[in-house]
Design a protein around this motif. Structure first.
Motif, PDB file in Angstrom:
ATOM      1  N   PRO A  98       0.668  -1.008   0.031  1.00 39.09           N
ATOM      2  CA  PRO A  98       0.076  -0.032  -0.318  1.00 39.09           C
ATOM      3  C   PRO A  98       0.764   1.140   0.066  1.00 39.09           C
ATOM      4  CG  PRO A  98      -0.866  -1.524   1.590  1.00 39.09           C
ATOM      5  CD  PRO A  98       0.592  -2.030   1.043  1.00 39.09           C
ATOM      6  N   LEU A  99       0.417   2.192  -0.643  1.00 38.95           N
ATOM      7  CA  LEU A  99       0.993   3.606  -0.631  1.00 38.95           C
ATOM      8  C   LEU A  99       0.191   4.427   0.127  1.00 38.95           C
ATOM      9  CD1 LEU A  99       3.141   5.737  -1.843  1.00 38.95           C
ATOM     10  CD2 LEU A  99       1.331   6.005  -3.811  1.00 38.95           C
ATOM     11  N   ARG A 100       0.774   4.942   1.248  1.00 40.46           N
ATOM     12  CA  ARG A 100      -0.090   5.841   2.268  1.00 40.46           C
ATOM     13  C   ARG A 100       0.212   7.445   1.987  1.00 40.46           C
ATOM     14  NH1 ARG A 100       3.386   3.708   7.149  1.00 40.46           N
ATOM     15  NH2 ARG A 100       4.845   4.254   5.646  1.00 40.46           N
ATOM     16  N   LEU A 101      -1.080   7.917   1.867  1.00 37.58           N
ATOM     17  CA  LEU A 101      -1.071   9.589   1.609  1.00 37.58           C
ATOM     18  C   LEU A 101      -1.730   9.978   2.825  1.00 37.58           C
ATOM     19  CD1 LEU A 101      -0.196  11.807  -0.331  1.00 37.58           C
ATOM     20  CD2 LEU A 101      -2.681  11.184  -1.421  1.00 37.58           C
ATOM     21  N   GLY A 102      -0.908  10.880   3.654  1.00 41.25           N
ATOM     22  CA  GLY A 102      -1.359  11.532   4.733  1.00 41.25           C
ATOM     23  C   GLY A 102      -2.044  12.979   4.479  1.00 41.25           C
ATOM     24  N   THR A 113     -11.293  12.982  -5.271  1.00 43.75           N
ATOM     25  CA  THR A 113     -12.145  11.853  -5.822  1.00 43.75           C
ATOM     26  C   THR A 113     -11.520  11.623  -7.295  1.00 43.75           C
ATOM     27  OG1 THR A 113     -14.160  12.357  -4.512  1.00 43.75           O
ATOM     28  CG2 THR A 113     -14.282  10.935  -6.425  1.00 43.75           C
ATOM     29  N   PRO A 114     -11.348  12.319  -8.048  1.00 39.96           N
ATOM     30  CA  PRO A 114     -10.540  11.847  -9.385  1.00 39.96           C
ATOM     31  C   PRO A 114      -9.261  11.121  -9.225  1.00 39.96           C
ATOM     32  CG  PRO A 114     -11.497  14.211  -9.439  1.00 39.96           C
ATOM     33  CD  PRO A 114     -11.683  13.827  -8.145  1.00 39.96           C
ATOM     34  N   LEU A 115      -8.360  11.569  -8.313  1.00 43.42           N
ATOM     35  CA  LEU A 115      -7.119  11.066  -7.837  1.00 43.42           C
ATOM     36  C   LEU A 115      -7.186   9.681  -7.555  1.00 43.42           C
ATOM     37  CD1 LEU A 115      -3.952  11.616  -7.839  1.00 43.42           C
ATOM     38  CD2 LEU A 115      -4.390  11.920  -5.376  1.00 43.42           C
ATOM     39  N   LEU A 116      -8.076   9.356  -6.570  1.00 47.13           N
ATOM     40  CA  LEU A 116      -8.360   8.225  -6.077  1.00 47.13           C
ATOM     41  C   LEU A 116      -8.881   7.031  -7.114  1.00 47.13           C
ATOM     42  CD1 LEU A 116      -9.803   8.740  -2.533  1.00 47.13           C
ATOM     43  CD2 LEU A 116      -7.636   8.155  -3.145  1.00 47.13           C
ATOM     44  N   ARG A 117      -9.828   7.700  -7.788  1.00 47.33           N
ATOM     45  CA  ARG A 117     -10.536   6.734  -8.887  1.00 47.33           C
ATOM     46  C   ARG A 117      -9.405   6.432 -10.084  1.00 47.33           C
ATOM     47  NH1 ARG A 117     -16.674   9.351  -9.650  1.00 47.33           N
ATOM     48  NH2 ARG A 117     -17.437   8.468  -7.695  1.00 47.33           N
ATOM     49  N   ALA A 118      -8.649   7.415 -10.431  1.00 45.21           N
ATOM     50  CA  ALA A 118      -7.871   7.230 -11.514  1.00 45.21           C
ATOM     51  C   ALA A 118      -6.565   6.186 -10.889  1.00 45.21           C
ATOM     52  CB  ALA A 118      -7.183   8.602 -12.073  1.00 45.21           C
ATOM     53  N   TRP A 119      -6.183   6.312  -9.852  1.00 47.91           N
ATOM     54  CA  TRP A 119      -5.270   5.546  -9.376  1.00 47.91           C
ATOM     55  C   TRP A 119      -5.796   4.051  -9.139  1.00 47.91           C
ATOM     56  CZ3 TRP A 119       0.018   6.100  -8.156  1.00 47.91           C
ATOM     57  CH2 TRP A 119       0.411   5.191  -7.319  1.00 47.91           C
ATOM     58  N   LEU A 268       2.550  18.352  -2.579  1.00 49.86           N
ATOM     59  CA  LEU A 268       2.871  17.050  -2.395  1.00 49.86           C
ATOM     60  C   LEU A 268       4.334  16.831  -1.853  1.00 49.86           C
ATOM     61  CD1 LEU A 268       1.531  14.176  -2.818  1.00 49.86           C
ATOM     62  CD2 LEU A 268       2.650  14.052  -4.931  1.00 49.86           C
ATOM     63  N   VAL A 269       4.178  16.416  -0.494  1.00 44.83           N
ATOM     64  CA  VAL A 269       5.564  16.149  -0.075  1.00 44.83           C
ATOM     65  C   VAL A 269       5.859  14.906   0.288  1.00 44.83           C
ATOM     66  CG1 VAL A 269       6.704  17.272   2.019  1.00 44.83           C
ATOM     67  CG2 VAL A 269       4.904  18.448   1.043  1.00 44.83           C
ATOM     68  N   ARG A 270       7.231  14.507   0.308  1.00 47.05           N
ATOM     69  CA  ARG A 270       7.712  13.240   0.591  1.00 47.05           C
ATOM     70  C   ARG A 270       8.943  13.458   1.225  1.00 47.05           C
ATOM     71  NH1 ARG A 270      12.243  12.737  -2.454  1.00 47.05           N
ATOM     72  NH2 ARG A 270      12.106  13.704  -4.503  1.00 47.05           N
ATOM     73  N   ARG A 271       9.617  12.405   1.922  1.00 51.51           N
ATOM     74  CA  ARG A 271      11.045  12.366   2.603  1.00 51.51           C
ATOM     75  C   ARG A 271      12.190  12.578   1.411  1.00 51.51           C
ATOM     76  NH1 ARG A 271       7.477   9.590   6.003  1.00 51.51           N
ATOM     77  NH2 ARG A 271       8.329   7.589   5.056  1.00 51.51           N
ATOM     78  N   ASP A 272      12.916  13.143   1.647  1.00 50.86           N
ATOM     79  CA  ASP A 272      14.229  13.241   0.883  1.00 50.86           C
ATOM     80  C   ASP A 272      14.992  11.948   1.181  1.00 50.86           C
ATOM     81  OD1 ASP A 272      16.169  13.912  -0.740  1.00 50.86           O
ATOM     82  OD2 ASP A 272      17.051  15.358   0.285  1.00 50.86           O
ATOM     83  N   GLY A 273      14.880  10.862   0.153  1.00 50.73           N
ATOM     84  CA  GLY A 273      15.644   9.704   0.156  1.00 50.73           C
ATOM     85  C   GLY A 273      14.895   8.342  -0.483  1.00 50.73           C
ATOM     86  N   PRO A 274      15.163   7.423   0.019  1.00 49.14           N
ATOM     87  CA  PRO A 274      14.385   6.257  -0.662  1.00 49.14           C
ATOM     88  C   PRO A 274      13.062   6.299  -0.024  1.00 49.14           C
ATOM     89  CG  PRO A 274      16.667   5.527  -0.122  1.00 49.14           C
ATOM     90  CD  PRO A 274      16.618   6.911   0.325  1.00 49.14           C
ATOM     91  N   GLY A 275      11.882   5.831  -0.755  1.00 45.23           N
ATOM     92  CA  GLY A 275      10.616   5.729  -0.144  1.00 45.23           C
ATOM     93  C   GLY A 275      10.016   4.811  -1.149  1.00 45.23           C
ATOM     94  N   HIS A 276       8.687   4.565  -0.865  1.00 48.47           N
ATOM     95  CA  HIS A 276       7.930   3.787  -1.747  1.00 48.47           C
ATOM     96  C   HIS A 276       8.080   4.085  -3.362  1.00 48.47           C
ATOM     97  CE1 HIS A 276       4.299   1.463  -3.224  1.00 48.47           C
ATOM     98  NE2 HIS A 276       3.944   1.318  -1.954  1.00 48.47           N
ATOM     99  N   PRO A 277       8.157   2.950  -3.847  1.00 49.10           N
ATOM    100  CA  PRO A 277       8.467   2.876  -5.288  1.00 49.10           C
ATOM    101  C   PRO A 277       7.516   3.480  -6.351  1.00 49.10           C
ATOM    102  CG  PRO A 277       8.127   0.442  -4.651  1.00 49.10           C
ATOM    103  CD  PRO A 277       8.230   1.400  -3.342  1.00 49.10           C
ATOM    104  N   LEU A 282       2.615   8.492  -8.401  1.00 52.00           N
ATOM    105  CA  LEU A 282       1.553   9.396  -7.666  1.00 52.00           C
ATOM    106  C   LEU A 282       1.759  10.786  -8.039  1.00 52.00           C
ATOM    107  CD1 LEU A 282      -0.513   9.739  -5.408  1.00 52.00           C
ATOM    108  CD2 LEU A 282       1.321   9.876  -3.823  1.00 52.00           C
ATOM    109  N   THR A 283       3.103  11.223  -8.103  1.00 53.92           N
ATOM    110  CA  THR A 283       3.220  12.547  -8.304  1.00 53.92           C
ATOM    111  C   THR A 283       2.793  12.788  -9.644  1.00 53.92           C
ATOM    112  OG1 THR A 283       5.379  12.562  -6.870  1.00 53.92           O
ATOM    113  CG2 THR A 283       5.346  14.259  -8.471  1.00 53.92           C
ATOM    114  N   ALA A 284       3.194  12.096 -10.864  1.00 50.30           N
ATOM    115  CA  ALA A 284       2.797  12.293 -12.072  1.00 50.30           C
ATOM    116  C   ALA A 284       1.284  12.460 -12.229  1.00 50.30           C
ATOM    117  CB  ALA A 284       3.321  10.901 -13.128  1.00 50.30           C
ATOM    118  N   LEU A 285       0.587  11.308 -11.533  1.00 50.35           N
ATOM    119  CA  LEU A 285      -0.871  11.492 -11.781  1.00 50.35           C
ATOM    120  C   LEU A 285      -1.523  12.607 -11.077  1.00 50.35           C
ATOM    121  CD1 LEU A 285      -3.347   9.990 -12.656  1.00 50.35           C
ATOM    122  CD2 LEU A 285      -3.347   8.738 -10.493  1.00 50.35           C
TER     123      LEU A 285
END
Length: 304
Positions: A98-102, A113-119, A268-277, A282-285
């Motif tokens: 799972p990819l967890r988005l806070g 809703t469009p993001l969740l449906r498209a994903w 849209l924020v992520r940690r700087d370093g290795p993360g979920h593949p 997600l960023t592109a979508l």
């Protein structure tokens, strides 16, 4: 622990699995049960990993375990390493991770809703979990999520942010109050009475007002639900972003345009370093959904 990495026995996969179990459960007993090991065995394995790395991963100084800053950073690296190993043996395993988005409130506003449906349509084997967490970084710095939708400036070290769109600010006032019948409001209108501030995950502070025209008083709360309840009770007014009106309607609260307040960047924020593949996807979508615009993206389901 500052003696530097150990040159003794190498780290094995079991060390990483034990650490990840402790990181998820924040309790050695529950982690041991999950791994079907004894509590002393898990404690020894975790201690050996820390000794090898030469850093403290888990803070044991309180009654409740917590990851150190180094532990939060190492969690992502350990998770990627374990997932890569498992994927070599089971190609389906990684895609089901799972990819967890806070988010602290309102998620992606009209694009949620469009993001969740498209994903779901494009990545059905990688569930996208949307988690509301009342925290300044929506659980990102604690390692509770892989990425977060945040509003306003992000200056926390170790985070990488990408601005996706800008939201207008709105005023929130009691439905039976004297301001509810106005077509729009200004910051000066709100300054005549107390302003309700969410000091845990909100972005509004008294600095939004000019120094010579600050609100007469403030009421502080810790989450969006309490923020709404206090405003509905007539104890003060509030300031939020436009998507709050759609995602957090309240029978006792009226949202009105705020004419002279600056917009708020949605990031849209992520940690700087290795993360979920799947983070690049997600960023592109997210970029694609925003580029379409709210009307086309919502497909008749906007405001969520």
């Amino acid at each position: 622990m500052n003696s530097g990495p150990s040159t003794g026995r190498p780290v094995e996969l079991r060390h990483l699995r034990a650490f990840l179990a402790v990181a998820d459960e924040l309790n050695v007993t529950r982690a041991a049960a999950r791994l079907r090991l004894t509590q002393p065995a898990v404690s020894r394995t975790l201690a050996a990993l820390e000794q090898h790395l030469g850093i403290r991963l888990v803070d044991r100084s309180t009654h409740h375990l917590a990851l150190t800053a180094e532990g939060v950073a190492f969690r992502d690296k350990a998770a990627v390493a374990v997932a890569a190993f498992d994927a070599a043996l089971d190609s389906e395993g990684l895609r089901r991770w799972p990819l967890r988005l806070g988010h602290a409130w309102s998620a992606f506003g009209p694009y949620t809703t469009p993001l969740l449906r498209a994903w779901q349509e494009r990545h059905p084997q990688t569930p996208l979990e949307l988690l509301r967490i009342d925290d300044r970084t929506a659980g990102l710095t604690r390692g509770d999520v892989d990425a977060a939708v945040l509003r306003g400036p992000v200056d926390t070290p170790g985070l990488v942010a990408e601005a996706l769109f800008t939201e207008a600010r709105v005023a929130a006032v009691a439905a039976d109050g004297p301001l509810a019948g106005r077509a729009s409001l200004t910051l000066a209108d709100l300054a005549d009475g107390p302003v309700v501030l969410n000091t845990v995950s909100g972005i509004t502070t008294v600095e939004l007002w000019p120094p010579h025209a600050r609100p007469r008083g403030t009421v502080t709360v810790g989450n969006t639900d309490d923020w709404l309840a206090v405003i509905a009770a007539g104890r003060g007014s509030g300031v939020s972003t436009a998507s709050t009106a759609g995602t957090h309607p309240h029978s006792g609260v009226v949202y009105l345009p705020l004419d002279d307040a600056p917009g708020v960047p949605v990031l849209l924020v992520r940690r700087d370093g290795p993360g979920h593949p799947a983070l690049p996807e997600l960023t592109a979508l997210a970029r694609e959904i925003v580029a379409r615009g709210p009307a086309r993206s919502a497909g008749g389901h906007g405001g969520t």
